[in-house]
Design a protein around this motif. Structure first.
Motif, PDB file in Angstrom:
ATOM      1  N   ARG A  97       0.831  -1.206   0.000  1.00 16.94           N
ATOM      2  CA  ARG A  97       0.000   0.000   0.000  1.00 16.94           C
ATOM      3  C   ARG A  97       0.869   1.261   0.000  1.00 16.94           C
ATOM      4  N   THR A  98       1.961   1.171   0.776  1.00 21.00           N
ATOM      5  CA  THR A  98       2.862   2.336   0.834  1.00 21.00           C
ATOM      6  C   THR A  98       3.497   2.603  -0.517  1.00 21.00           C
ATOM      7  N   LEU A  99       3.929   1.506  -1.203  1.00 22.85           N
ATOM      8  CA  LEU A  99       4.544   1.676  -2.526  1.00 22.85           C
ATOM      9  C   LEU A  99       3.538   2.250  -3.507  1.00 22.85           C
ATOM     10  N   ASP A 100       2.314   1.763  -3.429  1.00 22.50           N
ATOM     11  CA  ASP A 100       1.295   2.294  -4.325  1.00 22.50           C
ATOM     12  C   ASP A 100       1.059   3.784  -4.074  1.00 22.50           C
ATOM     13  N   SER A 101       0.955   4.104  -2.770  1.00 16.69           N
ATOM     14  CA  SER A 101       0.730   5.523  -2.451  1.00 16.69           C
ATOM     15  C   SER A 101       1.934   6.381  -2.846  1.00 16.69           C
ATOM     16  N   MET A 102       3.142   5.784  -2.667  1.00 16.54           N
ATOM     17  CA  MET A 102       4.332   6.536  -3.050  1.00 16.54           C
ATOM     18  C   MET A 102       4.413   6.730  -4.551  1.00 16.54           C
ATOM     19  N   SER A 103       4.096   5.673  -5.315  1.00 20.39           N
ATOM     20  CA  SER A 103       4.119   5.805  -6.774  1.00 20.39           C
ATOM     21  C   SER A 103       3.078   6.828  -7.218  1.00 20.39           C
ATOM     22  N   GLU A 104       1.917   6.792  -6.585  1.00 15.57           N
ATOM     23  CA  GLU A 104       0.892   7.787  -6.919  1.00 15.57           C
ATOM     24  C   GLU A 104       1.361   9.191  -6.588  1.00 15.57           C
ATOM     25  N   MET A 105       2.025   9.307  -5.424  1.00  8.56           N
ATOM     26  CA  MET A 105       2.544  10.613  -5.027  1.00  8.56           C
ATOM     27  C   MET A 105       3.632  11.087  -5.984  1.00  8.56           C
ATOM     28  N   VAL A 106       4.507  10.114  -6.433  1.00 12.63           N
ATOM     29  CA  VAL A 106       5.565  10.476  -7.371  1.00 12.63           C
ATOM     30  C   VAL A 106       4.966  10.975  -8.675  1.00 12.63           C
ATOM     31  N   LYS A 107       3.910  10.290  -9.126  1.00 17.73           N
ATOM     32  CA  LYS A 107       3.243  10.740 -10.355  1.00 17.73           C
ATOM     33  C   LYS A 107       2.689  12.153 -10.189  1.00 17.73           C
ATOM     34  N   LYS A 108       2.046  12.367  -9.038  1.00 19.90           N
ATOM     35  CA  LYS A 108       1.491  13.695  -8.800  1.00 19.90           C
ATOM     36  C   LYS A 108       2.601  14.748  -8.752  1.00 19.90           C
ATOM     37  N   LEU A 109       3.722  14.383  -8.061  1.00 22.87           N
ATOM     38  CA  LEU A 109       4.836  15.325  -7.975  1.00 22.87           C
ATOM     39  C   LEU A 109       5.444  15.605  -9.339  1.00 22.87           C
ATOM     40  N   ASN A 110       5.590  14.536 -10.171  1.00 24.25           N
ATOM     41  CA  ASN A 110       6.133  14.738 -11.519  1.00 24.25           C
ATOM     42  C   ASN A 110       5.227  15.649 -12.338  1.00 24.25           C
ATOM     43  N   ALA A 111       3.910  15.397 -12.204  1.00 22.10           N
ATOM     44  CA  ALA A 111       2.972  16.248 -12.934  1.00 22.10           C
ATOM     45  C   ALA A 111       3.061  17.694 -12.428  1.00 22.10           C
TER      46      ALA A 111
END
Length: 292
Positions: A97-111
């Motif tokens: 769950r943490t990795l998923d949330s982190m990947s989602e956060m990374v996507k948001k940060l990249n955007a």
């Protein structure tokens, strides 16, 4: 109006009574629920004690069987392994769950970064131009500063030289001023002396005796004559004092002896009054002699 005023308190009292009844009903209901929960809590507590006792008995039987079979601690190890496995599965699930949330956060940060880059692109372009201009201005400022430092050093050396020259000139000016004032004072003194000399000469050659008496020469002459006369008198007085010194000293000695004799007579008289005999006074030929 009186009926209206008497009606409102009755209505309010009825509302108050209804409110108290509803609260009393709610209170009884809650008290019943609390009694049921307390009874259920006692049953659950007793059940827990029975289950804990049963678990302890089963654990003792299991340990006895394990000891009998020669595998002591197997059940404990099995429980620990199951607990660790459960914890690991929970951690893996949490990690996922943490990795998923982190990947989602990374996507948001990249955007967000891409959006900020696109919005900051014109500002960065202007900043590059301003940076280039700043470098040019900095270089020009350094050149101007170098020129200023060299010019300031030259002006400082010139200022120091001028200050030294001004100091020397001020000292010379002060010396010239003091020399001028000294010369001026000497000139005034000489003018006064010359004027006095003219007046002295005028009074000295004047036919009037009174005017000649006012002359400094005449005054000094009179003063010299007076001093000579005074010196002559003092020398005569000194001569008289020298000639009368020996007789006067003899009289002083005789007077001192007389004072001693009188003191002795006074002491003898006082002691005689006190009936203390220290000698005998003999009178012969009009003279008194003290015999001790």
């Amino acid at each position: 109006m009186s009926k209206t005023f008497s009606f409102y308190p009755v209505l309010q009292f009825k509302r108050y009574v209804n409110k108290l009844r509803s609260k009393n009903t709610l209170y009884k209901k809650k008290r019943l629920e609390i009694a049921e929960i307390t009874a259920e809590y006692g049953i659950l507590q007793r059940t827990e004690e029975l289950l804990r006792q049963r678990h302890e008995d089963i654990q003792e039987q299991l340990q006895a069987i394990e000891a009998k079979k020669g595998i002591s601690g197997y059940s404990y190890t099995q429980e620990e392994l199951e607990r660790v496995s459960a914890v690991k599965s929970e951690m893996d699930e949490m990690k996922g769950r943490t990795l998923d949330s982190m990947s989602e956060m990374v996507k948001k940060l990249n955007a967000l970064v891409a959006d900020k880059k696109s919005s900051l692109a014109p500002i960065i372009k202007d900043l590059r131009q301003l940076r280039q201009k700043c470098q040019e201005l900095t270089q020009a400022c350094e050149e101007k500063k170098t020129q200023y430092d060299s010019c300031a050093a030259g002006l400082e050396s010139s200022r120091s030289a001028l200050a030294q020259e001004v100091k020397v000139l001020r000292e010379e000016c002060g010396q010239e001023k003091s020399r001028y004032h000294h010369t001026n004072c000497m000139k005034r003194i000489l003018d006064v002396q010359l004027q006095r000399a003219k007046e002295e000469m005028k009074m000295y050659i004047s036919p009037d005796p009174q005017e000649r008496r006012k002359a400094i020469r005449e005054q000094y002459s009179r003063m010299i004559t007076e001093q000579e006369n005074l010196g002559k008198k003092l020398r005569e007085k000194q001569k008289a004092v020298r000639e009368s010194h020996a007789p006067n000293m003899k009289q002083v000695k005789m007077w001192r002896d007389f004072e001693s004799l009188m003191e002795c007579k006074k002491e003898c008289f006082l002691r005689q009054q006190n009936q203390v005999s220290i000698g005998q006074v003999i009178q012969e030929g009009g003279e008194d002699r003290l015999v001790l």
